[in-house]
Design a protein around this motif. Sequence first.
Motif, PDB file in Angstrom:
ATOM      1  N   ARG A 193       0.810  -1.218   0.000  1.00  0.00           N
ATOM      2  CA  ARG A 193       0.000   0.000   0.000  1.00  0.00           C
ATOM      3  C   ARG A 193       0.847   1.273   0.000  1.00  0.00           C
ATOM      4  O   ARG A 193       0.357   2.345   0.349  1.00  0.00           O
ATOM      5  N   GLN A 194       2.078   1.149  -0.417  1.00  0.00           N
ATOM      6  CA  GLN A 194       2.980   2.292  -0.359  1.00  0.00           C
ATOM      7  C   GLN A 194       3.197   2.981  -1.697  1.00  0.00           C
ATOM      8  O   GLN A 194       4.043   3.872  -1.811  1.00  0.00           O
ATOM      9  N   TYR A 195       2.434   2.578  -2.704  1.00  0.00           N
ATOM     10  CA  TYR A 195       2.651   3.160  -4.029  1.00  0.00           C
ATOM     11  C   TYR A 195       1.449   3.996  -4.495  1.00  0.00           C
ATOM     12  O   TYR A 195       1.176   4.089  -5.684  1.00  0.00           O
ATOM     13  N   ALA A 196       0.757   4.590  -3.558  1.00  0.00           N
ATOM     14  CA  ALA A 196      -0.487   5.303  -3.876  1.00  0.00           C
ATOM     15  C   ALA A 196      -0.266   6.459  -4.843  1.00  0.00           C
ATOM     16  O   ALA A 196      -0.987   6.594  -5.834  1.00  0.00           O
ATOM     17  N   LYS A 197       0.726   7.303  -4.582  1.00  0.00           N
ATOM     18  CA  LYS A 197       0.950   8.473  -5.431  1.00  0.00           C
ATOM     19  C   LYS A 197       1.366   8.062  -6.843  1.00  0.00           C
ATOM     20  O   LYS A 197       0.897   8.632  -7.836  1.00  0.00           O
ATOM     21  N   ALA A 198       2.243   7.073  -6.931  1.00  0.00           N
ATOM     22  CA  ALA A 198       2.674   6.591  -8.246  1.00  0.00           C
ATOM     23  C   ALA A 198       1.496   6.004  -9.009  1.00  0.00           C
ATOM     24  O   ALA A 198       1.351   6.206 -10.222  1.00  0.00           O
ATOM     25  N   ALA A 199       0.631   5.290  -8.281  1.00  0.00           N
ATOM     26  CA  ALA A 199      -0.551   4.704  -8.918  1.00  0.00           C
ATOM     27  C   ALA A 199      -1.488   5.777  -9.441  1.00  0.00           C
ATOM     28  O   ALA A 199      -2.058   5.649 -10.528  1.00  0.00           O
ATOM     29  N   LEU A 200      -1.651   6.866  -8.671  1.00  0.00           N
ATOM     30  CA  LEU A 200      -2.531   7.948  -9.101  1.00  0.00           C
ATOM     31  C   LEU A 200      -2.008   8.599 -10.382  1.00  0.00           C
ATOM     32  O   LEU A 200      -2.779   8.873 -11.311  1.00  0.00           O
ATOM     33  N   LEU A 201      -0.711   8.831 -10.440  1.00  0.00           N
ATOM     34  CA  LEU A 201      -0.124   9.434 -11.635  1.00  0.00           C
ATOM     35  C   LEU A 201      -0.245   8.510 -12.843  1.00  0.00           C
ATOM     36  O   LEU A 201      -0.590   8.947 -13.950  1.00  0.00           O
ATOM     37  N   PHE A 206      -3.142   6.766 -17.949  1.00  0.00           N
ATOM     38  CA  PHE A 206      -3.993   5.820 -18.675  1.00  0.00           C
ATOM     39  C   PHE A 206      -5.327   6.467 -19.047  1.00  0.00           C
ATOM     40  O   PHE A 206      -5.858   6.245 -20.146  1.00  0.00           O
ATOM     41  N   PHE A 207      -5.881   7.263 -18.122  1.00  0.00           N
ATOM     42  CA  PHE A 207      -7.148   7.934 -18.402  1.00  0.00           C
ATOM     43  C   PHE A 207      -6.999   8.912 -19.562  1.00  0.00           C
ATOM     44  O   PHE A 207      -7.842   8.966 -20.459  1.00  0.00           O
ATOM     45  N   LEU A 208      -5.922   9.689 -19.553  1.00  0.00           N
ATOM     46  CA  LEU A 208      -5.684  10.641 -20.638  1.00  0.00           C
ATOM     47  C   LEU A 208      -5.466   9.924 -21.968  1.00  0.00           C
ATOM     48  O   LEU A 208      -5.871  10.427 -23.020  1.00  0.00           O
ATOM     49  N   SER A 232      -8.958   2.874 -13.970  1.00  0.00           N
ATOM     50  CA  SER A 232      -9.911   2.593 -12.892  1.00  0.00           C
ATOM     51  C   SER A 232      -9.257   1.797 -11.768  1.00  0.00           C
ATOM     52  O   SER A 232      -9.456   2.091 -10.582  1.00  0.00           O
ATOM     53  N   ALA A 233      -8.482   0.775 -12.131  1.00  0.00           N
ATOM     54  CA  ALA A 233      -7.828  -0.061 -11.123  1.00  0.00           C
ATOM     55  C   ALA A 233      -6.831   0.742 -10.297  1.00  0.00           C
ATOM     56  O   ALA A 233      -6.763   0.614  -9.066  1.00  0.00           O
ATOM     57  N   LEU A 234      -6.054   1.575 -10.957  1.00  0.00           N
ATOM     58  CA  LEU A 234      -5.049   2.378 -10.254  1.00  0.00           C
ATOM     59  C   LEU A 234      -5.698   3.450  -9.377  1.00  0.00           C
ATOM     60  O   LEU A 234      -5.224   3.731  -8.272  1.00  0.00           O
ATOM     61  N   ALA A 235      -6.792   4.034  -9.859  1.00  0.00           N
ATOM     62  CA  ALA A 235      -7.515   5.019  -9.050  1.00  0.00           C
ATOM     63  C   ALA A 235      -8.096   4.361  -7.803  1.00  0.00           C
ATOM     64  O   ALA A 235      -8.047   4.930  -6.699  1.00  0.00           O
ATOM     65  N   LEU A 236      -8.654   3.154  -7.973  1.00  0.00           N
ATOM     66  CA  LEU A 236      -9.224   2.447  -6.830  1.00  0.00           C
ATOM     67  C   LEU A 236      -8.132   2.062  -5.835  1.00  0.00           C
ATOM     68  O   LEU A 236      -8.345   2.140  -4.614  1.00  0.00           O
TER      69      LEU A 236
END
Length: 333
Positions: A193-201, A206-208, A232-236
């Motif tokens: 659970r330590q990669y939240a910021k990287a996942a958001l970026l 992917f969304f763009l 969607s997966a990374l945002a979740l």
Amino acid sequence: MKKLNGVQAARGVAALAVVVGHVVINRPVGLGRPTAEAVQMILQVGVDLFFVISGFIITITAAQIGATEGRLGAINFSIRRFARIYPLYWVVLACAAIVSHWVPTGPTNYSSELGAAHILLATTSNYFVPVAWTLSYEVLFYVIAAAALIAAPKHAVAIALFAVLAAAPFSSPLLLEFAYGIALAVVYQSGYRQYAKAALLAGAAFFLFGVFVVCTQTLTNLLRVASFGPASALALYFILCAEAKGATFPRAVTYLGDISYSMYIWHLLVLTVLRPAGPKAPAAYQAYARAVSIVPGLEVAMMFVAILVVSVISYELFERSIMKVTKRALAGG
């Protein structure tokens, strides 16, 4: 399992995105038709998020059932899942079948003969409840998960993942979005659970990419799975990590998640009833159209209010009752 408010909030956002997209395409509110169609297609990311959430939740549920209840747990799992989907869907289907006598409820190239495929959610070309195409994939995923529990309860997650990957080439690439949810559940439950910021970026990228595809070419299911699915997966994942670290979500947003299924399954029928269209539409529709056109934006506002009111009533009076009855029945009274 413990209620995850972040996931519930994500459900609400997903449902609202789909609703807004369909309102825009029905009433472009100043947008040109091509622009409205592009906006609607982008907001369909809500469906991709729904699929990922379903994969995530069902994986955690199946793992718990497999570990504690074994093969017999597949029965309770199936009853709960199908009770969650079918009763409300049948109510909406019946209402839509009645409404279809006056106004069209779906694409003209879909069969308007009510049949077993509609009742059982065995078709993705649903004339009466067009948004129910997604439920066909949900039901297929539930069947896969139940079969995995029966085959090997303690390895149900691995079997379900393999089955989804194997079925996707024969059914639809969209099934892979359930696989994203399965993988997310495994990662999250493993404590990564330590990669939240990287996942958001990465999710934003992917969304763009998906937005770029929508604006430049046809968004096929395969491209959708390669863009909006990972987004969607990374945002979740980001939302789950944030909640694990203490983030909270407003009750209004989580309640939107509570009513998300009602909002999703009812909204097109509500829009159909409020939209003056079709050769058999009563003359009153024309008077309605003239009246709401007096105030700019009035009809769109009425659409949203009507959808929310119907969704709340549906959830409070029907969905919750069905869930309570199912829970009591499975508990033996």
